[in-house]
Design a protein around this motif. Structure first.
Motif, PDB file in Angstrom:
ATOM      1  N   ARG A  99       0.827  -1.216   0.000  1.00  0.00           N
ATOM      2  CA  ARG A  99       0.000   0.000   0.000  1.00  0.00           C
ATOM      3  C   ARG A  99       0.856   1.258   0.000  1.00  0.00           C
ATOM      4  NH1 ARG A  99      -2.996   2.838   4.534  1.00  0.00           N
ATOM      5  NH2 ARG A  99      -4.599   3.989   3.442  1.00  0.00           N
ATOM      6  N   LYS A 100       0.587   2.130  -0.952  1.00  0.00           N
ATOM      7  CA  LYS A 100       1.218   3.442  -1.012  1.00  0.00           C
ATOM      8  C   LYS A 100       0.445   4.377  -0.083  1.00  0.00           C
ATOM      9  CE  LYS A 100       3.876   2.402  -4.612  1.00  0.00           C
ATOM     10  NZ  LYS A 100       4.906   1.499  -4.242  1.00  0.00           N
ATOM     11  N   VAL A 101       1.160   5.240   0.595  1.00  0.00           N
ATOM     12  CA  VAL A 101       0.521   6.165   1.524  1.00  0.00           C
ATOM     13  C   VAL A 101       0.807   7.591   1.065  1.00  0.00           C
ATOM     14  CG1 VAL A 101       0.342   6.870   3.932  1.00  0.00           C
ATOM     15  CG2 VAL A 101       0.858   4.504   3.382  1.00  0.00           C
ATOM     16  N   LYS A 102      -0.241   8.390   0.985  1.00  0.00           N
ATOM     17  CA  LYS A 102      -0.097   9.778   0.550  1.00  0.00           C
ATOM     18  C   LYS A 102       0.449  10.631   1.679  1.00  0.00           C
ATOM     19  CE  LYS A 102      -3.742   9.335  -2.783  1.00  0.00           C
ATOM     20  NZ  LYS A 102      -5.127   9.513  -3.101  1.00  0.00           N
ATOM     21  N   ASN A 103       1.029  11.758   1.323  1.00  0.00           N
ATOM     22  CA  ASN A 103       1.534  12.754   2.265  1.00  0.00           C
ATOM     23  C   ASN A 103       2.636  12.223   3.172  1.00  0.00           C
ATOM     24  OD1 ASN A 103      -0.377  14.626   1.264  1.00  0.00           O
ATOM     25  ND2 ASN A 103      -1.928  13.773   2.625  1.00  0.00           N
ATOM     26  N   THR A 104       3.491  11.377   2.639  1.00  0.00           N
ATOM     27  CA  THR A 104       4.612  10.834   3.401  1.00  0.00           C
ATOM     28  C   THR A 104       5.771  10.559   2.453  1.00  0.00           C
ATOM     29  OG1 THR A 104       5.311   9.062   4.888  1.00  0.00           O
ATOM     30  CG2 THR A 104       3.726   8.475   3.200  1.00  0.00           C
TER      31      THR A 104
END
Length: 141
Positions: free
Chosen positions: A9-14
């Motif tokens: 899973r890719k995580v936004k804002n990181t």
């Protein structure tokens, strides 16, 4: 399921490439994993108490055994509920869609913990009475 998703899973804002690279996500995963182990241990303890009691006394549990058994069941449910909460909160907004398996698991756990055999507050009261030798105010069935 949570572990598999974290690894891709890719995580936004990181700056992390995937969720599993985040120290916070790693801590959340290890805590949820530990809570599942805790739930399993409490469940096994409840089974051990009942099994041991029936071997020595087929007529039923003593008040002390009943208190310990009920307490182990309730603590198992509480640990499982917290593990699911951590998992869902670490899975993003999509985990709340009706089609997402975690959403169903969370609902199932919530329903189970509203059943009298796993509802924490009354069990804590009765188990406390039983462990203190004060007697139960709710009859055994």
């Amino acid at each position: 399921m949570f572990r598999e998703k974290m690894l891709v899973r890719k995580v936004k804002n990181t700056i992390d490439n995937r969720q599993a690279d985040s120290p916070l996500a790693q801590a959340r995963f290890s805590q949820a994993y530990g809570l599942v182990a805790t739930a399993r241990l409490h469940w096994q303890e409840a089974l051990r108490i009942v099994s041991s009691s029936l071997e020595h006394q087929p007529s039923g549990l003593t008040e002390d055994e009943r208190a310990k058994y009920r307490l182990s069941l309730a603590l198992s449910g509480e640990a499982a509920e917290e593990a699911v909460r951590l998992t869902v909160s670490g899975s993003g907004g999509s985990a709340h869609r009706l089609s997402h398996p975690l959403q169903r698991i969370q609902r199932d756990v919530n329903v189970l913990l509203n059943h009298p055999t796993l509802s924490l507050d009354p069990i804590l009261e009765q188990a406390g009475r039983g462990l203190l030798g004060l007697g139960f105010t709710v009859p055994s069935f």
